[in-house]
Design a protein around this motif. Structure first.
Motif, PDB file in Angstrom:
ATOM      1  N   ALA A 298      -7.263  44.278  23.384  1.00 19.73           N
ATOM      2  CA  ALA A 298      -7.085  45.698  23.028  1.00 19.73           C
ATOM      3  C   ALA A 298      -7.418  45.984  21.561  1.00 19.73           C
ATOM      4  CB  ALA A 298      -5.660  46.146  23.349  1.00 19.73           C
TER       5      ALA A 298
ATOM      6  N   LEU B 297      -3.142  49.293  22.666  1.00 17.93           N
ATOM      7  CA  LEU B 297      -2.919  49.264  24.124  1.00 17.93           C
ATOM      8  C   LEU B 297      -3.024  50.672  24.713  1.00 17.93           C
ATOM      9  CD1 LEU B 297       0.028  46.692  24.321  1.00 17.93           C
ATOM     10  CD2 LEU B 297      -2.278  46.391  25.276  1.00 17.93           C
ATOM     11  N   ASP B 298      -2.617  51.660  23.940  1.00 18.95           N
ATOM     12  CA  ASP B 298      -2.717  53.041  24.420  1.00 18.95           C
ATOM     13  C   ASP B 298      -4.189  53.449  24.556  1.00 18.95           C
ATOM     14  OD1 ASP B 298      -1.605  55.455  25.267  1.00 18.95           O
ATOM     15  OD2 ASP B 298      -1.876  56.333  23.272  1.00 18.95           O
TER      16      ASP B 298
ATOM     17  N   ARG C 115      -5.403  51.941  27.655  1.00 10.89           N
ATOM     18  CA  ARG C 115      -4.905  52.672  28.833  1.00 10.89           C
ATOM     19  C   ARG C 115      -5.755  53.913  29.077  1.00 10.89           C
ATOM     20  NH1 ARG C 115       0.079  51.266  27.750  1.00 10.89           N
ATOM     21  NH2 ARG C 115       0.340  52.902  26.208  1.00 10.89           N
TER      22      ARG C 115
ATOM     23  N   THR D  83      -9.184  52.871  30.509  1.00 11.17           N
ATOM     24  CA  THR D  83      -9.273  52.332  31.868  1.00 11.17           C
ATOM     25  C   THR D  83      -8.719  53.285  32.927  1.00 11.17           C
ATOM     26  OG1 THR D  83      -7.205  51.168  31.442  1.00 11.17           O
ATOM     27  CG2 THR D  83      -9.229  49.913  31.175  1.00 11.17           C
ATOM     28  N   ARG D  84      -7.790  54.149  32.510  1.00 12.65           N
ATOM     29  CA  ARG D  84      -7.144  54.981  33.543  1.00 12.65           C
ATOM     30  C   ARG D  84      -7.689  56.396  33.597  1.00 12.65           C
ATOM     31  NH1 ARG D  84      -0.878  53.559  32.892  1.00 12.65           N
ATOM     32  NH2 ARG D  84      -1.028  51.312  32.927  1.00 12.65           N
ATOM     33  N   GLN D  85      -8.377  56.815  32.531  1.00  6.73           N
ATOM     34  CA  GLN D  85      -8.858  58.200  32.521  1.00  6.73           C
ATOM     35  C   GLN D  85     -10.357  58.201  32.279  1.00  6.73           C
ATOM     36  OE1 GLN D  85      -5.310  59.028  29.798  1.00  6.73           O
ATOM     37  NE2 GLN D  85      -5.913  61.085  30.386  1.00  6.73           N
TER      38      GLN D  85
ATOM     39  N   GLU E 277      -5.539  43.164  28.169  1.00  6.62           N
ATOM     40  CA  GLU E 277      -4.599  43.507  27.103  1.00  6.62           C
ATOM     41  C   GLU E 277      -4.872  42.727  25.817  1.00  6.62           C
ATOM     42  OE1 GLU E 277      -0.375  43.700  27.561  1.00  6.62           O
ATOM     43  OE2 GLU E 277      -0.536  44.654  29.518  1.00  6.62           O
TER      44      GLU E 277
END
Ligand SMILES: Cc1cc2nc3c(=O)[nH]c(=O)nc-3n(C[C@H](O)[C@H](O)[C@H](O)COP(=O)(O)OP(=O)(O)OC[C@H]3O[C@@H](n4cnc5c(N)ncnc54)[C@H](O)[C@@H]3O)c2cc1C
Length: 553
Positions: free
Chosen positions: A486, A437-438, A441, A444-446, A483
Motif C-alpha cells: 500500500a 491502506l485507504d 481501498r 480496488t473497491r471503487q 496490503e
C-alpha cells in the motif's frame, strides 16, 4: 567588548515580507478558479510575514495553554487558558474566513480561495490552524443532521472569534472539534467503548438526544464549542454533536482530565476527556457513525496536505534566504553548487506538494458543487497524497534546518518549530499506513476513482517521456494491490500525479528536475527507494529553481 562583538555574515531577519509571493501557489489559485481572491490572499500573506504576527507565533508557542480543571473553591471549570497572542492569531484567522466561511459562499472557487488563505496564514503559526481546520471540516458531516446544520452552520461560518463558555446559540461565532480516539484505538475506531443511551421522548434539534459516557484519549482544541463524538448507540457506532455548554446555560458532562505534553504543536491544546452523561445529538443514522464522521476526516486531510505544503514552503524560504546572505569559503552559500542542489531539491519537493494540495482543493470545490468525476478523483488522490506528502515533511524540515547550519538548530531561527510540527500531519486523520491502506481501498473497491485518477494523468500524456513511462509502470504496479504494497502504491500514485501537474502547469526547470529525480527510470522511478535531498542530476537549472523561493523585500 565592542571590538570583539562585531556581527557580520549573518542574514537580516526575514520579517516584513509577503508570504503569498509564491509563484506555484498563485498560479494554482488562478488555475483552480479563485483568481478573484488574489488580493485578499496577498493581504493575508503580508500579515503572516509581518514582524508583529511572527512575534505572536513565537509567543503562542513559548507560552503554551494551561488547563484549569477547578476554580479556587473546588468547582470543576474544565477551561483552558491561552496567551493573548493565541487569541490574536485566532481572531485574524476567523476574520479572514479560514474556518467554515466558504460553506456559505456561493462563488465558484470559494474553497480554493480558503485553501490559499489557510496555506499562507499557516506560515505564521501552525498550532492554531487545528481548530480552524476542524471548524471548516465539521460542516459536511453536520449536514447529515439538517436541523443541527441549519441551527449551527451560520455560527460556524460567522467571521467572529468569540472565545468562552456560553451556550452555542448565544455566541457570535463557534468553533468545532472532533473526539474519536480512545486509549485502546485511534485508527480502529470501531473498538470505541464510549456508550450513548437514547433519552426517551427527547426530540431536541430533530436528531434525538443521547447521554454519552466514556473517555477519549485525544481531543484537540477542547476549548471549542461543539464536538463530533463517536459512541456506541443501540444501533452501533454512531456520530453525535456534543455542545460544551447546554442550551440552558449549564455545563455539559465533558471533563478535561489533562493536556498532552506534545512534541510540537505546542500553542494548541490537546486533551484527554471523560464524558459523564454528556448530552449529544445524533448526526446521521445510528450505526453509521464512521461514514458520517469520515466526511469531517476527509476535509481535515485536505488541510493536512495544505499545512504540510505550508511548512515545506516556510522551511525552504528561510533556507534560501539564509543561503542568499551567508558566505562560506569566499562565496555565498546559494552560489555553492552543492548547496544550490540541496535548495533546488527542497523547492522541487515544496512546489510538488503545493500543486497537489491545490489540485485537491479545486477538486473539493467542484465536488461540493456536484461534480461527480471530481469527487471520484478526490476520493483516491486525497488518501494517497495525504500519505506521501505528509510522509515527506520531517526529512524536508530537517534538511531545510541544516541549510542554516548551527543557527537552524537554535530555537529563535524558527526552524525547530517547523521540525517539531512536521511529523504531526502524517499521524492524525489517518496515520501513514492507514492513509495508504485507504488509498488502496479506494483503488480496488471503487472502479470510478481509479478511472478518474488515470483520466487526470492521461491529460499530461505525451508531455514528457519520463512521465509516460512512469504511468505505464504505475499501471503495472497496481496489478498487485496487496496490503503490504500500500505505501509503495500510494507513493507511486502521488509522485505520478505531482509529475503530471508539474509537467502541465509548473515552471519548466522545476518540472524537469522533478521528472529527472522522481520519475525517470534511472532515478529508481516513482516506486524507487528514497534518496537524500540534494541529489538532483547534473544539468538541472538549480539557480532558476532556488530563485522561486528566495524572498525579495
Ligand atoms: C497532537 C495530536 C492531536 C490529536 N487530536 C485528535 C483529536 O482532536 N481527535 C481525535 O479523535 N484524535 C486525535 N488525535 C489522535 C490521532 O488521530 C491518533 O493518534 C491516530 O489516529 C492514530 O491512532 P492511535 O494513536 O490509536 O494509533 P494506532 O491506531 O494504535 O496506530 C499505531 C500505528 O499502527 C498503524 N496501523 C494501524 N492500523 C494498521 C493496519 N491495519 N495496518 C498497518 N498498520 C496499522 C498506524 O499507522 C500507526 O503507525 C491526535 C493525535 C495527536 C498526536
Amino acid at each position: 567588548m565592542s571590538s570583539t562583538h562585531e556581527v557580520f555574515n549573518q542574514p537580516p531577519a526575514l520579517a516584513g515580507y509577503d508570504v503569498a509571493d509564491d509563484p506555484a501557489m498563485l498560479d494554482a489559485l488562478r488555475r483552480e478558479g479563485a483568481g478573484w481572491a488574489e488580493d485578499g490572499v496577498r493581504e493575508l500573506g503580508r500579515l503572516a510575514g509581518s514582524a508583529r504576527v511572527q512575534e505572536q507565533g513565537r509567543q503562542a508557542n513559548e507560552n503554551p495553554p494551561v488547563l484549569r480543571t477547578h476554580d479556587r473553591f473546588g468547582h470543576r471549570i474544565d477551561e483552558v487558558e491561552f496567551h493573548p497572542a493565541w487569541h490574536e492569531l485566532m481572531t485574524m484567522a476567523v476574520r479572514h474566513g479560514l474556518q467554515a466561511a466558504p460553506w456559505r459562499d456561493q462563488r465558484a472557487g470559494a474553497h480554493v480561495a480558503r485553501a490559499a488563505g489557510f496555506y499562507v496564514w499557516g506560515a505564521a503559526e501552525a498550532g492554531h490552524c487545528c481548530p480552524i481546520s476542524m471548524t471548516y471540516a465539521v460542516v459536511p458531516a453536520l449536514r447529515h443532521a439538517p436541523d443541527l446544520a441549519e441551527r449551527f452552520e451560520p455560527l460556524l461560518a460567522a467571521q467572529d472569534y468569540d472565545f468562552g463558555l456560553r451556550p452555542p446559540d448565544t455566541k457570535r461565532g463557534l468553533l468545532a472539534g472532533m473526539s474519536m480516539t480512545e486509549k485502546q484505538g485511534g485508527s480502529d475506531v470501531r473498538a470505541n467503548t464510549t456508550r450513548a443511551i437514547p433519552v426517551k421522548g427527547d426530540g431536541e434539534a430533530g436528531g434525538g438526544s443521547y447521554l454519552l459516557t466514556g473517555h477519549k484519549w485525544f481531543t484537540s482544541a477542547p476549548m471549542g464549542d461543539l464536538f463530533l463524538v463517536l459512541a456506541q448507540a443501540p444501533g452501533g457506532l454512531s456520530c453525535f454533536l456534543l455542545p460544551r455548554v447546554l442550551p440552558d446555560g449549564s455545563r455539559n458532562g465533558m471533563r478535561l482530565q489533562r493536556l498532552k505534553d506534545k512534541l510540537g504543536n505546542r500553542s494548541n491544546a490537546s486533551a484527554e476527556v471523560e464524558y459523564e452523561q454528556a448530552t449529544g445529538w445524533l448526526v446521521g443514522e445510528e450505526g453509521r457513525g464512521v461514514r458520517t464522521i469520515i466526511e469531517m476526516v476527509n476535509m481535515t486531510r485536505l488541510d493536512c496536505v495544505l499545512g504540510t505544503a505550508t511548512g515545506m514552503r516556510a522551511g525552504v524560504t528561510l533556507a534560501a534566504h539564509h543561503a542568499a546572505h551567508r558566505t562560506a569559503f569566499g562565496r555565498r552559500l546559494t552560489d555553492q553548487p552543492l548547496m544550490a542542489s540541496v535548495l533546488a531539491d527542497l523547492v522541487v519537493e515544496s512546489e510538488a506538494a503545493t500543486m497537489a494540495a491545490f489540485r485537491l482543493a479545486g477538486a473539493t470545490d467542484r465536488a461540493s458543487r456536484g461534480d461527480e468525476q471530481e469527487a471520484a478523483f478526490r476520493r483516491l488522490a486525497l488518501a494517497a497524497t495525504k500519505y506521501w506528502v505528509c510522509k515527506r515533511a520531517p526529512a524536508h524540515a530537517a534538511e531545510a534546518l541544516e541549510c542554516l547550519g548551527g543557527n537552524g538548530y537554535v530555537e529563535e531561527s524558527g526552524m525547530p518549530r517547523l521540525y517539531r510540527e512536521a511529523p504531526l500531519a502524517s499521524i492524525w486523520e489517518g496515520s501513514g499506513n492507514v492513509a495508504a491502506l485507504d488509498a488502496l481501498r479506494a483503488l480496488t473497491r471503487q472502479q470510478d476513482t481509479a478511472e478518474a485518477f488515470f483520466a487526470e494523468l492521461d491529460q499530461a500524456a505525451g508531455a514528457d517521456r519520463r512521465l509516460d513511462q512512469a504511468i505505464i509502470r504505475l499501471r503495472k504496479e497496481l496489478s498487485d494491490p496487496s496490503e503490504a504494497q500500500a505505501r509503495r502504491l500510494a507513493q507511486a500514485m502521488t509522485l505520478t500525479l505531482q509529475g503530471a501537474l508539474l509537467l502541465r502547469f509548473g515552471h519548466p526547470a522545476v518540472a524537469d528536475a522533478f521528472a529527472a529525480s522522481r520519475l525517470a527510470d534511472d532515478s529508481g522511478g516513482p516506486v524507487g527507494w528514497g534518496r537524500a535531498y540534494g541529489t538532483l542530476p547534473s544539468g538541472t537549472d538549480c539557480a532558476a529553481i532556488v530563485d522561486r523561493a528566495t524572498p525579495r523585500y
